[in-house]
Design a protein around this motif. Structure first.
Motif, PDB file in Angstrom:
ATOM      1  N   LEU A   1     -33.249 119.602 -28.918  1.00 20.48           N
ATOM      2  CA  LEU A   1     -34.153 120.223 -29.870  1.00 20.48           C
ATOM      3  C   LEU A   1     -33.567 120.139 -31.275  1.00 20.48           C
ATOM      4  CD1 LEU A   1     -35.158 123.470 -27.966  1.00 20.48           C
ATOM      5  CD2 LEU A   1     -36.542 121.453 -28.340  1.00 20.48           C
ATOM      6  N   LEU A   2     -34.437 119.917 -32.232  1.00 17.93           N
ATOM      7  CA  LEU A   2     -34.035 119.880 -33.630  1.00 17.93           C
ATOM      8  C   LEU A   2     -34.815 120.928 -34.395  1.00 17.93           C
ATOM      9  CD1 LEU A   2     -34.036 116.006 -34.122  1.00 17.93           C
ATOM     10  CD2 LEU A   2     -32.066 117.486 -33.718  1.00 17.93           C
ATOM     11  N   LEU A   3     -34.314 121.327 -35.538  1.00 13.19           N
ATOM     12  CA  LEU A   3     -34.946 122.373 -36.333  1.00 13.19           C
ATOM     13  C   LEU A   3     -36.360 121.992 -36.753  1.00 13.19           C
ATOM     14  CD1 LEU A   3     -34.675 125.101 -37.709  1.00 13.19           C
ATOM     15  CD2 LEU A   3     -33.686 123.940 -39.677  1.00 13.19           C
ATOM     16  N   ARG A   4     -36.604 120.733 -37.058  1.00 16.38           N
ATOM     17  CA  ARG A   4     -37.906 120.299 -37.579  1.00 16.38           C
ATOM     18  C   ARG A   4     -38.786 119.626 -36.526  1.00 16.38           C
ATOM     19  NH1 ARG A   4     -37.342 123.236 -41.739  1.00 16.38           N
ATOM     20  NH2 ARG A   4     -35.903 122.605 -43.356  1.00 16.38           N
ATOM     21  N   ASP A   5     -38.544 119.846 -35.241  1.00 23.87           N
ATOM     22  CA  ASP A   5     -39.361 119.257 -34.178  1.00 23.87           C
ATOM     23  C   ASP A   5     -40.711 119.940 -34.084  1.00 23.87           C
ATOM     24  OD1 ASP A   5     -37.529 117.410 -33.423  1.00 23.87           O
ATOM     25  OD2 ASP A   5     -36.786 118.511 -31.689  1.00 23.87           O
ATOM     26  N   GLY A   6     -41.765 119.182 -33.907  1.00 23.62           N
ATOM     27  CA  GLY A   6     -43.091 119.742 -33.688  1.00 23.62           C
ATOM     28  C   GLY A   6     -43.729 120.252 -34.956  1.00 23.62           C
TER      29      GLY A   6
ATOM     30  N   VAL B   1     -45.425 123.327 -37.282  1.00 26.70           N
ATOM     31  CA  VAL B   1     -45.040 124.708 -37.552  1.00 26.70           C
ATOM     32  C   VAL B   1     -45.891 125.647 -36.702  1.00 26.70           C
ATOM     33  CG1 VAL B   1     -44.905 126.498 -39.317  1.00 26.70           C
ATOM     34  CG2 VAL B   1     -44.342 124.134 -39.887  1.00 26.70           C
ATOM     35  N   ALA B   2     -45.249 126.592 -36.064  1.00 22.83           N
ATOM     36  CA  ALA B   2     -45.955 127.566 -35.231  1.00 22.83           C
ATOM     37  C   ALA B   2     -46.820 128.461 -36.099  1.00 22.83           C
ATOM     38  CB  ALA B   2     -44.957 128.395 -34.438  1.00 22.83           C
ATOM     39  N   ALA B   3     -47.961 128.851 -35.581  1.00 20.43           N
ATOM     40  CA  ALA B   3     -48.890 129.687 -36.337  1.00 20.43           C
ATOM     41  C   ALA B   3     -48.350 131.100 -36.528  1.00 20.43           C
ATOM     42  CB  ALA B   3     -50.235 129.736 -35.630  1.00 20.43           C
TER      43      ALA B   3
ATOM     44  N   VAL C   1     -31.869 131.284 -23.483  1.00 22.22           N
ATOM     45  CA  VAL C   1     -32.248 132.274 -24.489  1.00 22.22           C
ATOM     46  C   VAL C   1     -31.407 132.089 -25.751  1.00 22.22           C
ATOM     47  CG1 VAL C   1     -32.358 134.742 -25.026  1.00 22.22           C
ATOM     48  CG2 VAL C   1     -33.078 133.918 -22.789  1.00 22.22           C
ATOM     49  N   ASN C   2     -30.131 131.799 -25.568  1.00 21.03           N
ATOM     50  CA  ASN C   2     -29.257 131.556 -26.716  1.00 21.03           C
ATOM     51  C   ASN C   2     -29.748 130.354 -27.520  1.00 21.03           C
ATOM     52  OD1 ASN C   2     -27.030 131.516 -28.487  1.00 21.03           O
ATOM     53  ND2 ASN C   2     -25.934 130.129 -27.131  1.00 21.03           N
ATOM     54  N   LYS C   3     -30.113 129.289 -26.835  1.00 20.93           N
ATOM     55  CA  LYS C   3     -30.588 128.085 -27.522  1.00 20.93           C
ATOM     56  C   LYS C   3     -31.887 128.362 -28.274  1.00 20.93           C
ATOM     57  CE  LYS C   3     -30.162 123.704 -28.314  1.00 20.93           C
ATOM     58  NZ  LYS C   3     -29.059 123.224 -29.135  1.00 20.93           N
ATOM     59  N   MET C   4     -32.810 129.068 -27.653  1.00 15.03           N
ATOM     60  CA  MET C   4     -34.085 129.366 -28.297  1.00 15.03           C
ATOM     61  C   MET C   4     -33.929 130.356 -29.453  1.00 15.03           C
ATOM     62  SD  MET C   4     -35.645 127.205 -26.633  1.00 15.03           S
ATOM     63  CE  MET C   4     -37.130 127.320 -27.579  1.00 15.03           C
ATOM     64  N   SER C   5     -32.934 131.213 -29.385  1.00 19.46           N
ATOM     65  CA  SER C   5     -32.688 132.170 -30.466  1.00 19.46           C
ATOM     66  C   SER C   5     -32.243 131.477 -31.753  1.00 19.46           C
ATOM     67  CB  SER C   5     -31.619 133.183 -30.047  1.00 19.46           C
ATOM     68  OG  SER C   5     -32.082 133.956 -28.979  1.00 19.46           O
ATOM     69  N   GLN C   6     -31.716 130.284 -31.639  1.00 16.64           N
ATOM     70  CA  GLN C   6     -31.261 129.550 -32.813  1.00 16.64           C
ATOM     71  C   GLN C   6     -32.419 129.103 -33.710  1.00 16.64           C
ATOM     72  OE1 GLN C   6     -28.783 126.338 -31.471  1.00 16.64           O
ATOM     73  NE2 GLN C   6     -27.458 127.703 -30.304  1.00 16.64           N
ATOM     74  N   TYR C   7     -33.647 129.159 -33.194  1.00 12.96           N
ATOM     75  CA  TYR C   7     -34.810 128.695 -33.947  1.00 12.96           C
ATOM     76  C   TYR C   7     -35.735 129.848 -34.349  1.00 12.96           C
ATOM     77  CZ  TYR C   7     -33.061 124.377 -32.031  1.00 12.96           C
ATOM     78  OH  TYR C   7     -32.244 123.337 -31.693  1.00 12.96           O
TER      79      TYR C   7
ATOM     80  N   ALA D   1     -37.475 129.767 -38.016  1.00 10.00           N
ATOM     81  CA  ALA D   1     -38.537 128.799 -38.300  1.00 10.00           C
ATOM     82  C   ALA D   1     -38.983 128.103 -37.020  1.00 10.00           C
ATOM     83  CB  ALA D   1     -38.050 127.768 -39.321  1.00 10.00           C
ATOM     84  N   PRO D   2     -39.630 128.826 -36.101  1.00 10.69           N
ATOM     85  CA  PRO D   2     -40.040 128.200 -34.827  1.00 10.69           C
ATOM     86  C   PRO D   2     -41.173 127.203 -35.045  1.00 10.69           C
ATOM     87  CG  PRO D   2     -40.941 130.409 -34.983  1.00 10.69           C
ATOM     88  CD  PRO D   2     -40.027 130.232 -36.162  1.00 10.69           C
ATOM     89  N   THR D   3     -41.177 126.168 -34.221  1.00 11.07           N
ATOM     90  CA  THR D   3     -42.260 125.187 -34.257  1.00 11.07           C
ATOM     91  C   THR D   3     -42.976 125.202 -32.913  1.00 11.07           C
ATOM     92  OG1 THR D   3     -40.880 123.383 -33.459  1.00 11.07           O
ATOM     93  CG2 THR D   3     -40.957 123.721 -35.841  1.00 11.07           C
ATOM     94  N   SER D   4     -44.020 124.392 -32.782  1.00 16.20           N
ATOM     95  CA  SER D   4     -44.780 124.355 -31.536  1.00 16.20           C
ATOM     96  C   SER D   4     -43.941 123.859 -30.374  1.00 16.20           C
ATOM     97  CB  SER D   4     -46.011 123.477 -31.724  1.00 16.20           C
ATOM     98  OG  SER D   4     -45.628 122.171 -32.092  1.00 16.20           O
ATOM     99  N   LEU D   5     -42.982 122.988 -30.617  1.00 15.39           N
ATOM    100  CA  LEU D   5     -42.121 122.472 -29.551  1.00 15.39           C
ATOM    101  C   LEU D   5     -41.151 123.540 -29.045  1.00 15.39           C
ATOM    102  CD1 LEU D   5     -41.354 120.032 -27.856  1.00 15.39           C
ATOM    103  CD2 LEU D   5     -39.726 119.416 -29.614  1.00 15.39           C
TER     104      LEU D   5
END
Length: 66
Positions: A17-22, A24-26, A52-58, A61-65
Motif C-alpha cells: 500500500l502507498l499513501l496515494r493509492d486509489g 480520495v475517500a469521501a 490494524v497497525n498498517k491501516m492506522s498509518q493511513y 489521508a485514507p483513500t478508497s483502496l
C-alpha cells in the motif's frame, strides 16, 4: 520466547500500500471510526494487530483502496 507458538496474520505479505493509492475517500471520519473499533478489538484478537497497525498509518489521508 523459546516456547512461544507462532500465529498467522490476517494481512497479506505481498500487498503493498502507498499513501496515494486509489481515489480520495469521501469520508475520512468513517475510516477513523473503523480503525478505532478495530483497536478496541485487539484486546481479544491480537492476531489482527499487524493489519490494524498498517491501516492506522493511513488515517490522516485514507483513500478508497485503504
Amino acid at each position: 520466547m523459546h516456547e512461544a507458538k507462532s500465529s498467522s496474520t490476517s494481512l497479506a505479505s505481498t500487498t503493498r500500500l502507498l499513501l496515494r493509492d486509489g481515489s480520495v475517500a469521501a469520508d475520512g471520519t468513517l475510516y477513523r471510526q473503523a480503525i478505532g473499533v478495530l483497536q478496541y478489538l485487539l484486546t481479544t484478537r491480537p492476531d489482527v494487530a499487524s493489519a490494524v497497525n498498517k491501516m492506522s498509518q493511513y488515517m490522516h489521508a485514507p483513500t478508497s483502496l485503504h
